[in-house]
Enzyme design. Sequence first.
Site, PDB file in Angstrom:
ATOM      1  N   THR A   7       0.861  -1.181   0.000  1.00 43.92           N
ATOM      2  CA  THR A   7       0.000   0.000   0.000  1.00 43.92           C
ATOM      3  C   THR A   7       0.899   1.232   0.000  1.00 43.92           C
ATOM      4  O   THR A   7       1.651   1.459   0.948  1.00 43.92           O
ATOM      5  CB  THR A   7      -0.910   0.012   1.239  1.00 43.92           C
ATOM      6  OG1 THR A   7      -1.687  -1.181   1.255  1.00 43.92           O
ATOM      7  CG2 THR A   7      -1.841   1.209   1.211  1.00 43.92           C
ATOM      8  N   LYS A  57      -6.807   0.984  -3.643  1.00 44.62           N
ATOM      9  CA  LYS A  57      -6.396   0.366  -2.389  1.00 44.62           C
ATOM     10  C   LYS A  57      -6.472   1.352  -1.230  1.00 44.62           C
ATOM     11  O   LYS A  57      -6.938   1.003  -0.137  1.00 44.62           O
ATOM     12  CB  LYS A  57      -4.973  -0.192  -2.500  1.00 44.62           C
ATOM     13  CG  LYS A  57      -4.433  -0.789  -1.195  1.00 44.62           C
ATOM     14  CD  LYS A  57      -5.283  -1.936  -0.669  1.00 44.62           C
ATOM     15  CE  LYS A  57      -4.929  -2.362   0.754  1.00 44.62           C
ATOM     16  NZ  LYS A  57      -3.622  -3.012   0.864  1.00 44.62           N
ATOM     17  N   LYS A  72       0.085   4.394   9.076  1.00 48.89           N
ATOM     18  CA  LYS A  72       0.667   4.616   7.749  1.00 48.89           C
ATOM     19  C   LYS A  72      -0.405   4.763   6.674  1.00 48.89           C
ATOM     20  O   LYS A  72      -0.408   5.733   5.898  1.00 48.89           O
ATOM     21  CB  LYS A  72       1.596   3.454   7.379  1.00 48.89           C
ATOM     22  CG  LYS A  72       2.102   3.490   5.933  1.00 48.89           C
ATOM     23  CD  LYS A  72       2.927   2.272   5.577  1.00 48.89           C
ATOM     24  CE  LYS A  72       2.127   1.023   5.321  1.00 48.89           C
ATOM     25  NZ  LYS A  72       1.481   1.008   3.974  1.00 48.89           N
TER      26      LYS A  72
END
Length: 297
Positions: free
Chosen positions: A100, A176, A244
Amino acid sequence: MMAAMKNVGLIGLGAMGLGMAQSLRRAGYHVHVYDVRVDATRTFADEGGVACGSPADVGSRCEVVISAVVNAAQTEQVLFGAGGAAAAMPRGSVFVMCSTVDPNWSMAMEQRLAAMDLLYLDAPMSGGAARAASGQMTMMTSGRPEAYARAGELLDAMAAKVYRLGDRAGNGSKVKIINQLLAGVHIAAAAEAMALGLREGVAPEALFDVITHSAGNSWMFENRMPHVLKGDYTPLSAVDIFVKDLGLVLDTARATKFPLPLASTAHQMFMQASSAGYGREDDAAVIKIFPGIDLPG
């Protein structure tokens, strides 16, 4: 027979990468693996894989190299660090990036590898370790037709759903991070709901049963709240992953001044959990930020 016993490389034998490697091996591929944890590489080799000593070792042996590391920085290290794969990969081979990352980073990486005559697929994944191990995960992909021509069968061997979202890198990573927006918000909301139930004295097992059979249920509530009920915060996906990933979501939206109030709040909740020392625990540990509750276990 399908591309039987064809060589394929996979770098990163974490919760998702190990399952992906196992799926490829079941599909009849010679799977060459590398992980910074030598014991993980050896264990996979003992089960029928091929252990490699560096990303370059993987790249020199395989026409397709799949990367399942944590983030963009680790991906760059895999490709261009000491013993990196990029310089060793045969021209025209394919690098499949499954992390990702910032979509703009992914688009730039496609161009950087194209300058080396290497193909690139932007191919982040979703579904968790169990679905990766059973070959039932989802992949959100985008890339050049030539990359799909060489790596498409491999994607199908690892995933139940392979979405092809464009002929250039970027859209895979965009979809995503939108998925991660929802996943992070849903985990945060699930934790908030369970925390309120605990504060109000509702039996947590009964609350879980009711919600999972009612309209308020979500996949994340059903999947993560059992961790809370068991008091088991062994990380399948850690709090810091959502620090994150929601950070990437907010960075992407900030570039176009697009407001994301729910994602912002969820990000702050995961940040609070991380700063309290829970960053490496399962992401369900975000429930630990709520005061005045007695958690199960």
